[in-house]
Write an enzyme that holds these catalytic residues in place. Structure first.
Site, mmCIF file in Angstrom:
data_model
loop_
_atom_site.group_PDB
_atom_site.id
_atom_site.type_symbol
_atom_site.label_atom_id
_atom_site.label_comp_id
_atom_site.label_asym_id
_atom_site.label_seq_id
_atom_site.Cartn_x
_atom_site.Cartn_y
_atom_site.Cartn_z
ATOM 1 N N GLU A 43 -5.077 -10.356 17.125
ATOM 2 C CA GLU A 43 -4.310 -9.174 16.705
ATOM 3 C C GLU A 43 -3.196 -8.799 17.670
ATOM 4 O O GLU A 43 -2.107 -8.420 17.256
ATOM 5 C CB GLU A 43 -5.216 -7.935 16.552
ATOM 6 C CG GLU A 43 -6.335 -8.087 15.571
ATOM 7 C CD GLU A 43 -7.633 -8.327 16.300
ATOM 8 O OE1 GLU A 43 -7.664 -9.199 17.169
ATOM 9 O OE2 GLU A 43 -8.611 -7.641 15.990
ATOM 10 N N ASP A 54 -10.789 -9.207 15.957
ATOM 11 C CA ASP A 54 -11.991 -8.567 16.492
ATOM 12 C C ASP A 54 -13.212 -8.792 15.594
ATOM 13 O O ASP A 54 -13.080 -8.945 14.367
ATOM 14 C CB ASP A 54 -11.753 -7.064 16.656
ATOM 15 C CG ASP A 54 -10.788 -6.761 17.794
ATOM 16 O OD1 ASP A 54 -10.626 -7.620 18.676
ATOM 17 O OD2 ASP A 54 -10.194 -5.667 17.793
ATOM 18 N N ASP A 84 -15.401 -7.182 13.847
ATOM 19 C CA ASP A 84 -15.897 -6.059 13.055
ATOM 20 C C ASP A 84 -15.240 -6.104 11.680
ATOM 21 O O ASP A 84 -14.539 -7.064 11.348
ATOM 22 C CB ASP A 84 -15.634 -4.724 13.763
ATOM 23 C CG ASP A 84 -14.150 -4.491 14.053
ATOM 24 O OD1 ASP A 84 -13.305 -5.271 13.563
ATOM 25 O OD2 ASP A 84 -13.827 -3.516 14.758
ATOM 26 N N GLU A 99 -12.762 -4.412 10.303
ATOM 27 C CA GLU A 99 -11.298 -4.457 10.304
ATOM 28 C C GLU A 99 -10.803 -5.826 10.741
ATOM 29 O O GLU A 99 -9.858 -6.369 10.167
ATOM 30 C CB GLU A 99 -10.732 -3.364 11.227
ATOM 31 C CG GLU A 99 -10.961 -1.945 10.738
ATOM 32 C CD GLU A 99 -10.308 -1.666 9.394
ATOM 33 O OE1 GLU A 99 -9.165 -2.086 9.177
ATOM 34 O OE2 GLU A 99 -10.963 -1.031 8.551
ATOM 35 N N TYR A 119 -16.841 -6.071 23.618
ATOM 36 C CA TYR A 119 -16.126 -5.377 22.546
ATOM 37 C C TYR A 119 -16.556 -3.918 22.492
ATOM 38 O O TYR A 119 -17.746 -3.596 22.554
ATOM 39 C CB TYR A 119 -16.407 -6.059 21.212
ATOM 40 C CG TYR A 119 -15.544 -5.565 20.087
ATOM 41 C CD1 TYR A 119 -14.161 -5.546 20.211
ATOM 42 C CD2 TYR A 119 -16.106 -5.095 18.898
ATOM 43 C CE1 TYR A 119 -13.348 -5.091 19.190
ATOM 44 C CE2 TYR A 119 -15.308 -4.645 17.868
ATOM 45 C CZ TYR A 119 -13.928 -4.636 18.016
ATOM 46 O OH TYR A 119 -13.135 -4.171 17.001
ATOM 47 N N ARG A 174 -15.995 -1.444 20.126
ATOM 48 C CA ARG A 174 -16.290 -0.717 18.882
ATOM 49 C C ARG A 174 -17.641 -1.196 18.372
ATOM 50 O O ARG A 174 -17.738 -2.189 17.664
ATOM 51 C CB ARG A 174 -15.185 -0.944 17.844
ATOM 52 C CG ARG A 174 -13.856 -0.342 18.266
ATOM 53 C CD ARG A 174 -12.779 -0.472 17.208
ATOM 54 N NE ARG A 174 -11.509 0.062 17.682
ATOM 55 C CZ ARG A 174 -10.577 -0.664 18.295
ATOM 56 N NH1 ARG A 174 -10.768 -1.963 18.482
ATOM 57 N NH2 ARG A 174 -9.452 -0.112 18.716
ATOM 58 N N HIS A 176 -23.654 -7.194 17.273
ATOM 59 C CA HIS A 176 -22.832 -6.703 18.376
ATOM 60 C C HIS A 176 -23.717 -6.347 19.549
ATOM 61 O O HIS A 176 -24.933 -6.202 19.427
ATOM 62 C CB HIS A 176 -22.051 -5.465 17.946
ATOM 63 C CG HIS A 176 -20.939 -5.785 17.000
ATOM 64 N ND1 HIS A 176 -20.151 -4.812 16.439
ATOM 65 C CD2 HIS A 176 -20.478 -6.960 16.521
ATOM 66 C CE1 HIS A 176 -19.255 -5.367 15.648
ATOM 67 N NE2 HIS A 176 -19.434 -6.669 15.680
#
Length: 841
Positions: free
Chosen positions: A9, A82, A84, A86, A302, A304, A348
């Site tokens: 990203e 990432d 997740d 998104e 990470y 989030r 995660h």
């Protein structure tokens, strides 16, 4: 030449990953999402199974073109956003854009929880495919948010004002803040009294300590009046204090779990005053990579996440460090395990250092102060979470106020203290981190103190009897930290959304944030009241939490995402139908439109910002809408027609008759009362023929058009118009004599003993610097001096800001001013080198 394309990203992440992979990899950044729903249309075909219509994200054409070219020249594409929802959606959108031009090339999905050489290499050795269930969960969330925002926001435009927005989750967060504010406003404080004593032993050590009255005749002390407080205090003053009981028990304090997104935001706010958005930006940098001298490397995992899970090798490394650095007694026999919420993403990890051996001290020289604070917090919480509990000896002393005779009221006081026996996890925290006082929080907890050795039956000396009046307190307003905690506790939002929810409320000006306290604005209260009154079930905490759980189930493959949307939309349509206004009375609309046909002279359009308001065009649009019959006239449109008819009533008796017949006769009286003020019309008249600047002329003309239409000026417009008149007073004949009629009388100015002498000194300047043009602005020292001199002549005073500018101007021309040194000393003039570089405006 690189044979494999890697897409992440951000440029920072691309730089870090690029240095960890070999020359056969080409790493490029997508700069976030590359596709999204369109801005100006719904972008969702609800008739075709909620099929989304994606368009290229704004400003991303160049990025996408570069990715397409790079994909053509490579033999494989690795999608590495990432780990997740998104990130999965970004990867899917990139594949959807690149695949058509590269139908025979393999596309891989790679994920890593930390950006370290070992983790990145491991991910690329075992690439996978895009998780369609995770993508579907993200699409479902995006479409839910679009349906709610797109269909509810217009209701706010109709009933409050244009430009407002509602959000599926944002509006529930606003509801929490507003309901707390309503609790505070309803709260009625009640007085109560806390009584106690400052006492000490009769023999050494003689350090005083504080006792609090806890029980009266074996009942909890609850003193609610000044009379009772005074009576009890007088009774106590005649009594001796004697130790009745000393109890010692060992208590343990377990370590807190490692940080997850919500607790990271809460801790950073409480300890350092960081806003959630800032915390996440700092964490993003620590995650994406910091150059420690041998190339960038990610310092934390990470950020989030809602899982307390820790990788086995990270646990082993942490336990090894604890035994080596603090001793085996600080490391429990088995690793501490913390339970995540039921639907947490266990794939995660919690937020931890990527290498626990990198202590905060070892990386301090590579981080700025804020980054170091956050890294230290993450490192300490992780290490402490795997240490043994702290152990305390908690001593509680009960002291009797000895009654003078049998049958008298019994009073018992109490004091407590904790003595640390074994620091356990507190060892790694140093002097245990003390959070800043949470905004608005209040407590009656006993003060921390140390107690001397005390024995049962021992008499004490009372140094002072204490009595303090207090009041019950309303619940505190939310801080950023406590709102994140409330969102998490209620199951609203997810780790990736907490910071954005709060930021959106602030950007929309629904809440203000002063010293970390979130207070709803009047606009926020108004929006919330309307949403709750109209769509209580939709913006309900329990319903929103249930929707979050259903999105989690979509990600787990237990619910079909389109079926979930279908169920929601069916209920949503019923709720929205109930909010629709009944159509306006067609007869009243027709009667007013007929009467307005007699208007022959319409007021010119009025511009407000980028919008233009025209009475004539509005009436014609309603006339067309009524004629085609496709859309009913709303009560709001009817009311606007009536207000226009009232403004133009002088042009036709039919307008007044139509207003009375349709029930709007009261507008005739209101219209008479809301005409422009006489002073406003006179101000406009004196400015009509004056040479004004382009912006000033445009502003005055817009107010003139408003006045011509019979509309009063707002207080802000009247003030602004007054400022324009005052700034051109020198061009208005007999201005001082006309002040009263223009309603420009000013209060007596503050005494100004500086401006006169400085202006007199500048009057002798013979050679002024040439005017300087910067952009559209012209800076002219001479013109500025003459303007100040004229204002001083009229008002005998200049503002603080004007005096400051005058002092700079005087210092600039000191070479032409006799006795300048005396002026400089008397009036504090700055003695900078003389230069024409900064002329006055």
């Amino acid at each position: 030449m690189p044979k494999k394309l890697v897409v992440v990203e951000s440029p920072a992440k691309a730089k870090t990953v690029n240095k960890m992979l070999g020359a056969e990899y080409l790493v490029r950044a997508s700069l976030g999402h590359v596709r999204d729903l369109p801005e100006r249309t719904l972008g969702v075909d609800v008739q075709k199974n909620f099929e989304p219509v994606y368009v290229m994200a704004k400003g991303k054409k160049k990025v996408i073109d570069e990715l397409r070219r790079a994909a053509r020249d490579c033999e494989a594409v690795y999608l590495a956003p990432d780990p997740d929802r998104e990130g999965e959606a970004i990867a899917w959108h990139i594949e959807e854009l690149l695949k058509p031009g590269n139908p025979n090339k393999p596309f891989y999905r790679v994920q890593y929880n930390e950006i370290t050489p070992a983790a990145v290499r491991r991910a690329f050795e075992r690439p996978g495919a895009i998780d369609s269930r995770r993508v579907n969960a993200q699409q479902a969330r995006r479409i839910l948010d679009r349906l709610v925002g797109y269909m509810v926001s217009p209701m706010l435009w109709r009933k409050i004002r244009r430009g407002l927005s509602a959000g599926r989750v944002q509006s529930v967060a606003l509801r929490l803040v507003c309901e707390r504010e309503e609790e505070i406003r309803r709260f009625v404080p009640e007085a109560y009294w806390i009584l106690g004593a400052k006492a000490r032993k009769l023999v050494a050590p003689l350090n005083p300590f504080t006792l609090r009255l806890m029980r009266i005749d074996d009942e909890k002390a609850n003193i609610r009046s000044a009379e009772d407080a005074e009576r009890i205090r007088k009774e106590l003053e005649s009594r001796r204090l004697r130790v009745a009981e000393v109890a010692v028990r060992e208590v343990t304090r377990r370590p807190l779990p490692p940080l997850i997104t919500s607790s990271l935001q809460q801790a950073a706010s409480s300890l350092y005053g960081f806003a959630p958005k800032r915390t996440m930006a700092l964490a993003q940098k620590l995650y994406e990579g910091v150059d420690l001298g041998e190339g960038p490397v990610g310092l934390i995992t990470y950020m989030r996440t809602d899982s307390f899970n820790i990788a086995a090798e990270a646990l082993d490394a942490c336990r090894t460090l604890i035994r080596k650095s603090f001793g085996p007694e600080y490391c429990p026999e088995r690793p501490n395990v913390y339970r995540s919420r039921d639907l947490a993403q266990e794939a995660h990890e919690a937020i931890r250092p990527t290498d626990v051996r990198r202590t905060p001290e070892s990386v301090a020289s590579h981080l700025d102060p804020s980054e170091l604070k956050l890294y230290r917090l993450i490192w300490q919480r992780f290490v402490a979470s795997q240490m043994t509990p702290a152990r305390f000896d908690q001593r509680t002393v009960k002291v009797d106020a000895v009654a003078p005779a049998a049958g008298a009221t019994r009073y018992q006081l109490q004091a407590s203290a904790s003595d640390l026996k074994f620091p356990g996890h507190l060892k790694v925290m140093g002097a245990e981190l003390k959070p800043k006082t949470e905004p608005g929080s209040k407590t009656d907890a006993e003060p921390e103190q140390r107690l001397p050795p005390l024995a049962v039956g021992e008499d004490l000396e009372c140094l002072e009897w204490l009595s303090e009046r207090k009041e019950t307190q309303p619940p505190p307003r939310y801080s950023e930290a406590s709102l994140v905690k409330a969102l998490e506790g209620n199951g609203i939002g997810r780790p990736s959304t907490y910071a954005q929810i709060i930021a959106t409320l602030e950007q929309r000006r629904y809440v203000s944030n002063e010293k970390r306290v979130l207070t709803p604005t009047e606009l926020g209260m108004q929006v919330n009241a309307l949403l709750v009154a109209s769509l209580d079930a939709l913006f309900n905490v329990a319903f929103t939490a249930a929707m979050e759980e259903r999105l989690d189930l979509v990600e787990q493959g237990k619910i079909e995402w389109t079926r979930m949307l279908e169920d929601f939309y069916k209920q949503f349509q019923e709720w929205m139908k109930a909010t629709q206004d009944s159509p306006a009375d067609a007869g009243a609309v027709g009667r007013l439109l007929q009467a307005l046909g007699a208007v022959r002279e319409w007021a010119p359009p009025v511009r407000s910002g980028k919008r233009v308001f025209s009475d004539e065009k509005f009436v014609e649009s309603v006339r067309r809408q009524a004629a085609d019959g496709k859309r009913q006239i709303s009560p709001r449109q009817l009311a606007a027609l009536a207000r226009i008819a009232a403004r133009y009533r002088a042009q036709s008796p039919a307008l007044e008759a139509a207003l009375r017949e349709t029930g709007f006769g009261a507008l005739l009286d209101e219209a008479a009362e809301t005409q422009p003020r006489e002073s406003s019309l006179k101000r406009l008249a004196v400015l009509k023929d004056l040479p004004l600047g382009e912006r000033a002329r445009s502003f005055v003309d817009s107010l003139q058009a408003r006045a011509d239409a019979g509309r009063p000026l707002t207080p802000a417009q009247q003030q602004a118009l007054g400022r324009v008149v005052l700034s051109h007073a020198a061009q208005i004949p007999d201005f001082d004599a006309r002040r009263a009629e223009l309603e420009l009388e000013q209060p007596a100015p503050a005494e100004d003993r500086e401006s006169g002498p400085l202006l007199e000194a500048l009057a002798g300047v013979r050679q002024w610097h040439a005017p300087v043009t910067r952009g559209r602005r012209v800076f002219d020292d001479k013109a500025f001096f003459e303007s100040l001199a004229e204002q001083y002549r009229r008002r005998r005073s200049l503002s603080d800001r004007q005096r400051a500018a005058l002092k700079k101007l005087t210092a600039r021309y000191r070479a032409q001013i006799p006795h300048f040194d005396r002026l400089a000393e008397q009036y504090g003039l700055a003695l900078k080198p003389e230069a024409p570089a900064e002329p006055a405006e």
